[in-house]
Write a protein that holds these residues in place. Structure first.
Motif, short mmCIF file in Angstrom:
data_model
loop_
_atom_site.label_atom_id
_atom_site.label_comp_id
_atom_site.label_asym_id
_atom_site.label_seq_id
_atom_site.Cartn_x
_atom_site.Cartn_y
_atom_site.Cartn_z
N LEU A 49 0.92 -1.53 0.13
CA LEU A 49 0.16 0.21 -0.31
C LEU A 49 0.46 1.21 0.05
CD1 LEU A 49 -3.17 -1.32 2.21
CD2 LEU A 49 -3.08 -1.47 0.11
N THR A 50 1.70 1.09 0.55
CA THR A 50 2.45 2.63 0.93
C THR A 50 3.69 2.81 -0.07
OG1 THR A 50 4.87 1.23 1.99
CG2 THR A 50 2.74 2.56 3.00
N GLY A 51 4.00 1.51 -1.49
CA GLY A 51 4.86 1.69 -2.15
C GLY A 51 5.66 1.31 -2.53
N ILE A 60 -4.13 -1.35 -7.20
CA ILE A 60 -3.86 -0.41 -5.47
C ILE A 60 -3.36 1.55 -6.17
CG2 ILE A 60 -2.34 0.78 -4.26
CD1 ILE A 60 -1.16 -1.85 -3.83
N GLN A 61 -5.21 2.26 -6.07
CA GLN A 61 -4.42 3.17 -6.75
C GLN A 61 -5.24 4.21 -5.75
OE1 GLN A 61 -7.08 4.04 -9.74
NE2 GLN A 61 -5.60 3.72 -11.25
N LEU A 62 -4.55 5.65 -5.40
CA LEU A 62 -4.76 6.67 -4.24
C LEU A 62 -4.54 7.83 -5.39
CD1 LEU A 62 -4.48 7.24 -1.60
CD2 LEU A 62 -1.79 7.73 -2.24
N GLU A 63 -5.71 7.42 -5.43
CA GLU A 63 -6.28 9.48 -6.05
C GLU A 63 -6.37 8.85 -7.29
OE1 GLU A 63 -4.76 12.56 -3.80
OE2 GLU A 63 -6.84 13.09 -3.04
N LYS A 64 -6.85 7.83 -8.16
CA LYS A 64 -6.11 7.79 -9.30
C LYS A 64 -4.72 7.65 -9.71
CE LYS A 64 -10.70 8.59 -10.30
NZ LYS A 64 -11.46 9.86 -11.75
N ILE A 65 -3.66 7.41 -9.00
CA ILE A 65 -2.25 7.53 -8.92
C ILE A 65 -1.57 5.90 -8.40
CG2 ILE A 65 -0.42 8.59 -8.06
CD1 ILE A 65 -1.58 11.08 -7.17
N ASN A 66 -1.12 5.56 -9.11
CA ASN A 66 -0.15 4.50 -9.39
C ASN A 66 0.57 4.09 -8.27
OD1 ASN A 66 1.90 1.76 -10.02
ND2 ASN A 66 0.27 1.01 -11.34
N PRO A 67 1.49 3.28 -7.34
CA PRO A 67 1.87 3.75 -6.23
C PRO A 67 3.54 3.30 -6.67
CG PRO A 67 0.63 1.98 -5.97
CD PRO A 67 0.28 2.01 -7.28
N THR A 68 3.83 2.90 -8.48
CA THR A 68 4.95 3.15 -8.95
C THR A 68 5.35 5.35 -8.94
OG1 THR A 68 3.97 2.59 -10.54
CG2 THR A 68 5.35 1.39 -9.75
N LYS A 69 4.46 5.77 -8.58
CA LYS A 69 4.34 7.30 -9.32
C LYS A 69 4.94 7.62 -8.24
CE LYS A 69 3.27 6.76 -13.23
NZ LYS A 69 3.93 6.97 -14.66
N LYS A 70 6.16 8.90 -8.30
CA LYS A 70 6.86 9.59 -7.51
C LYS A 70 5.48 10.01 -6.37
CE LYS A 70 10.10 12.93 -6.81
NZ LYS A 70 11.51 13.29 -7.08
N GLU A 71 4.51 10.56 -7.52
CA GLU A 71 3.92 11.52 -6.63
C GLU A 71 2.88 10.79 -5.75
OE1 GLU A 71 0.03 14.29 -8.06
OE2 GLU A 71 0.94 12.57 -9.15
N ARG A 73 3.72 9.04 -3.24
CA ARG A 73 4.77 9.38 -2.21
C ARG A 73 4.43 9.69 -1.23
NH1 ARG A 73 8.75 7.01 -5.04
NH2 ARG A 73 10.11 9.08 -4.30
N THR A 74 4.02 11.27 -1.76
CA THR A 74 4.06 12.36 -2.04
C THR A 74 2.30 12.75 -1.04
OG1 THR A 74 2.80 13.09 -3.76
CG2 THR A 74 5.24 13.78 -2.84
N LYS A 75 1.38 11.63 -1.31
CA LYS A 75 0.40 11.43 -0.69
C LYS A 75 -0.01 10.82 0.48
CE LYS A 75 -1.76 13.78 -4.99
NZ LYS A 75 -1.93 14.96 -4.30
N ILE A 76 0.22 9.41 0.84
CA ILE A 76 0.31 8.95 1.54
C ILE A 76 1.23 8.65 3.24
CG2 ILE A 76 1.63 6.96 0.89
CD1 ILE A 76 -0.44 4.74 1.51
N GLY A 77 1.04 8.17 4.35
CA GLY A 77 2.05 8.91 5.48
C GLY A 77 1.45 7.03 6.06
N ILE A 78 2.74 7.03 7.31
CA ILE A 78 2.47 5.84 8.51
C ILE A 78 3.33 5.76 9.02
CG2 ILE A 78 4.96 4.78 6.66
CD1 ILE A 78 3.45 1.96 7.35
N VAL A 79 2.51 5.77 10.35
CA VAL A 79 2.71 6.00 11.57
C VAL A 79 3.39 4.18 12.03
CG1 VAL A 79 2.68 6.52 14.02
CG2 VAL A 79 1.63 8.00 11.85
N PHE A 80 4.75 3.96 12.64
CA PHE A 80 4.74 2.13 12.92
C PHE A 80 4.85 2.47 14.29
CE2 PHE A 80 7.27 3.43 9.41
CZ PHE A 80 7.40 2.40 8.14
#
Length: 115
Positions: A49-51, A60-71, A73-80
């Motif tokens: 999910l985080t690419g 997987i699509q985030l706002e219609k963006i594929n995880p292989t695109k640089k953009e 990573r700027t739209k998703i966050g994760i807290v460990f």
């Protein structure tokens, strides 16, 4: 369409199915927790999910963006669950250190961050 969509997300390692056809929809602003026993595929799912990891199949699509695109990573966050920071290093040095662990993150990506 949801903010994040995963359809039939699957990851297979040799003959072991780690994640088996997960369908997931997350709306913008939602907080999501993935729970399960050891070996259930939680980390593998998060990595896809985080690419950070390519699925064997599914999409997987985030706002219609594929995880292989640089953009992406700027739209998703994760807290460990546990801190992954070195308290002896600056924020920027911690970011550089972590970036070395991933093939799709470069020092130039860190320079673009507003830190």
């Amino acid at each position: 369409m949801s903010f994040l969509n995963a359809k039939s997300l699957t990851k297979v390692y040799k003959n072991k199915v780690a994640v088996d056809k997960i369908d997931l929809q997350i709306e913008k602003g939602e907080f999501v927790t993935i729970l399960g026993p050891n070996g259930a595929g939680k980390s593998t799912t998060i990595e896809m999910l985080t690419g950070l990891l390519q699925p064997t199949s599914g999409s997987i699509q985030l706002e219609k963006i594929n995880p292989t695109k640089k953009e992406y990573r700027t739209k998703i966050g994760i807290v460990f669950q546990n801190s992954v920071l070195d308290s002896e290093l600056s924020v920027q040095d911690n970011l550089y250190l972590r970036a070395e662990m991933y093939k799709n993150v470069t020092p130039a990506d860190i320079l673009e961050l507003p830190i």
